[in-house]
Design an enzyme around this catalytic site. Structure first.
Site, mmCIF file in Angstrom:
data_model
loop_
_atom_site.group_PDB
_atom_site.id
_atom_site.type_symbol
_atom_site.label_atom_id
_atom_site.label_comp_id
_atom_site.label_asym_id
_atom_site.label_seq_id
_atom_site.Cartn_x
_atom_site.Cartn_y
_atom_site.Cartn_z
ATOM 1 N N LYS A 70 0.604 -1.665 -0.041
ATOM 2 C CA LYS A 70 0.074 0.257 -0.127
ATOM 3 C C LYS A 70 0.968 1.357 0.212
ATOM 4 O O LYS A 70 0.345 2.755 -0.884
ATOM 5 C CB LYS A 70 -0.450 -0.150 0.865
ATOM 6 N N SER A 71 2.165 1.605 0.838
ATOM 7 C CA SER A 71 2.503 2.565 0.589
ATOM 8 C C SER A 71 3.164 2.797 -0.319
ATOM 9 O O SER A 71 3.504 3.773 -1.152
ATOM 10 C CB SER A 71 3.656 2.133 2.109
ATOM 11 N N ARG A 119 3.157 5.867 -3.208
ATOM 12 C CA ARG A 119 3.948 7.130 -3.447
ATOM 13 C C ARG A 119 4.116 6.439 -5.384
ATOM 14 O O ARG A 119 4.508 7.845 -6.118
ATOM 15 C CB ARG A 119 5.181 5.945 -2.635
ATOM 16 N N SER A 159 7.617 8.560 12.618
ATOM 17 C CA SER A 159 6.441 8.357 11.827
ATOM 18 C C SER A 159 6.272 8.566 9.975
ATOM 19 O O SER A 159 6.662 10.349 9.865
ATOM 20 C CB SER A 159 5.296 9.663 11.725
ATOM 21 N N GLN A 212 5.301 9.419 7.970
ATOM 22 C CA GLN A 212 3.787 10.160 6.426
ATOM 23 C C GLN A 212 4.194 11.475 7.275
ATOM 24 O O GLN A 212 4.412 11.852 5.875
ATOM 25 C CB GLN A 212 2.370 9.369 7.035
ATOM 26 N N ASP A 225 2.166 -1.713 11.780
ATOM 27 C CA ASP A 225 0.801 -1.346 11.149
ATOM 28 C C ASP A 225 0.187 -3.049 11.553
ATOM 29 O O ASP A 225 -0.863 -3.116 11.302
ATOM 30 C CB ASP A 225 0.730 -1.325 9.897
ATOM 31 N N ARG A 227 -6.722 1.544 18.095
ATOM 32 C CA ARG A 227 -5.853 0.187 17.948
ATOM 33 C C ARG A 227 -5.676 -0.963 19.665
ATOM 34 O O ARG A 227 -5.893 -1.824 19.159
ATOM 35 C CB ARG A 227 -4.903 -0.323 16.944
HETATM 36 C C1 S3P Z 1 2.600 4.361 6.103
HETATM 37 C C2 S3P Z 1 3.058 4.992 7.342
HETATM 38 C C3 S3P Z 1 3.226 4.748 8.922
HETATM 39 C C4 S3P Z 1 1.308 3.501 8.694
HETATM 40 C C5 S3P Z 1 0.787 3.338 7.631
HETATM 41 C C6 S3P Z 1 1.201 4.401 6.278
HETATM 42 C C7 S3P Z 1 3.962 5.332 4.719
HETATM 43 O O1 S3P Z 1 1.992 5.937 9.864
HETATM 44 O O2 S3P Z 1 0.803 3.453 9.638
HETATM 45 O O3 S3P Z 1 -0.268 2.308 7.778
HETATM 46 O O4 S3P Z 1 2.777 4.901 4.198
HETATM 47 O O5 S3P Z 1 4.243 5.945 5.399
HETATM 48 P P1 S3P Z 1 2.758 6.572 10.306
HETATM 49 O O6 S3P Z 1 3.449 6.933 9.704
HETATM 50 O O7 S3P Z 1 1.812 8.092 11.062
HETATM 51 O O8 S3P Z 1 3.070 5.983 11.355
#
Ligand code: S3P
Length: 446
Positions: A21-22, A26, A167, A169, A329, A360
């Site tokens: 997914k990540s 991107r 993080s 993200q 996750d 969670r």
């Molecule tokens: C992700 C970063 C993680 C993860 C999320 C996907 C990403 O979040 O939990 O499912 O793709 O960068 P955080 O950066 O908030 O930990």
């Protein structure tokens, strides 16, 4: 949508889970702002990454309909996006909203990012505040929640920023803003977080410097404990081929299921094993799991492997904190592994779990307790004792990973478990129930 899972069965065979997914998010974001064509294969056709795809189409990028994971993106270059005519709806996807907040802060048009009920409760000031420091003009909604409204403003300025939480993200949001900023944008992370943005930027020809500041962590020496990632805002990206590995976060459900259900043996192909994502393997190995990697290779910038797992008797552990961001996750299903393990498992340092698609910690502790298991929520983690779940009904609270975690738990329960609110499984793992059924789980969808 409701899953009903009956106890029994074992997990056997060979499978490929859907794309990461990540990396899928991107690929659309960076492919769209690259010069020329990007061909993606293995793209996750789940609701979250499709929300990102729809957002870039809204901004004028021509992107083919994904077919069997193949997507063709006609990149418009860094400054080629067009103003969207509507609010951009990112559904359930926190990654889309936070990364886009950074990328769109650098555009010369305004935009508004909205999401579903769950996303609308998630904290956004963690990206809004540092983006303002870069000179962006944007606002979050009440109490720092979505929507995020971005106004066109002056050119961004690079900043040095120390992440208050580990993080990926936030890091990725600021690096994407940094592509549009004057000078250097340097992000310091307290410990390693997933580095797909950095790897993909480099593979598309954009320079990213990663400097290890301290390397106190022997096991993760390649990543270092604390590092600084820097981009300069004057580069360009060139389109290319992106081969997306299958998602270790989706594989995790079957790695745990096959570990805890006797008589299981499963091989998962082409799984992404980027060391910033393999916390789940380290945790399961520490618990005594029988998991082996083979056929290790690189797909572009990302390591992949086939993973074979056989059932084993697991022991409870105190989960080392360094694994937390690397398995962030996977905790819903790690808690299920802990129920099946002997003794006690303790998780600490994972407060971030409270601001995921659901809280969670609370939702898993409540669900496990309601089914007769022994789980105690703590402020930043959980204490789980070895226990057998009875049958019954749990609510996933619309959280995909909670729904799938309880389906795994049901294989060892004494009676059927009904899991409510499972539609969002399709955000990350379309076809989960069908695949689980084919591997030996007795799961029905209604
Ligand atoms: C992700 C970063 C993680 C993860 C999320 C996907 C990403 O979040 O939990 O499912 O793709 O960068 P955080 O950066 O908030 O930990």
């Amino acid at each position: 949508m409701r899953f009903t899972v009956s106890p029994g069965g074992s997990i056997n065979g060979e499978a490929k889970v859907p794309g990461d997914k990540s990396i899928s998010h991107r690929s659309i974001m960076l492919g769209s702002i690259a010069n020329g064509v990007t061909e993606v294969s293995g793209f996750l056709q789940g609701a979250d990454s499709l929300a990102t795809l729809a957002a870039f189409r809204e901004m004028g990028v021509s992107i083919s309909n994904p077919e069997n994971g193949r997507v063709r993106i006609e990149g418009v270059g860094k400054n080629g996006l067009r103003a969207p005519s509507n609010d951009i709806d990112l559904g359930n996807s926190g990654t889309s909203m936070r990364l886009l907040a950074g990328l769109l802060s650098g555009q010369n048009f305004g935009s508004t990012l909205i999401g579903d009920e769950s996303l609308s409760k998630r904290p956004m000031n963690r990206v809004v505040h540092p983006l303002r420091t870069m000179g962006a003009e944007l606002d979050s909604g009440e109490a720092g929640r979505p929507p995020i409204a971005i106004r066109p403003g002056n050119k961004l300025k690079g900043i040095s920023y120390e992440l208050p939480v580990a993080s990926a993200q936030i890091k990725s949001c600021l690096l994407l803003a940094g592509l549009y900023a004057e000078g250097c944008t340097s992000i310091t992370e307290p410990g390693p977080t997933r580095d797909h943005t950095e790897r993909m930027l480099r593979s598309l020809g954009y320079a990213v410097e990663t400097k290890v500041l301290e390397s106190s962590n022997a096991e993760l020496s390649a990543e270092g404990a604390r590092s600084q990632i820097t981009v300069i805002g004057d580069g360009e990206l060139n389109g290319g081929d992106i081969k997306v590995p299958t998602d270790i976060s989706s594989a995790a459900f079957f790695l745990v299921a096959a570990s805890i259900v006797p008589g299981s043996e499963l091989t998962l192909r082409d799984v992404g094993v980027n060391p910033t994502r393999t916390g789940i393997l380290h945790i399961l190995w520490d618990m005594g799991a029988d998991i082996t990697l083979s056929n290790e290779r690189l797909w572009g910038a990302e390591p992949v492997a086939d993973i074979t797992v056989r059932s084993a008797s697991l022991q409870g552990i105190a989960i080392p904190q360094r694994y937390v961001p690397l398995a962030i996750d996977e905790f819903p299903v790690v808690f299920i592994a802990a129920l099946a393990a002997s003794g006690t498992t303790v998780l600490t340092g994972a407060r971030e779990l409270r601001v995921k698609e659901s809280d969670r910690i609370a939702v898993m502790a409540d669900g496990i307790s309601a089914l007769g298991g022994a789980a105690t929520a703590t402020e930043d983690g959980m204490i789980i004792e070895s226990s057998t779940l009875s049958g019954g009904r749990v609510d996933s609270h619309g959280d995909h990973r909670i729904a799938m975690a309880f389906s795994v738990a049901a294989m060892l329960a004494t009676n059927d478990i009904e899991i409510e609110n499972c539609t969002n499984v399709g955000t990350s793992f379309p076809g989960y129930a069908e695949l689980a059924q084919s591997l030996g789980m007795d799961i029905r969808v209604a």
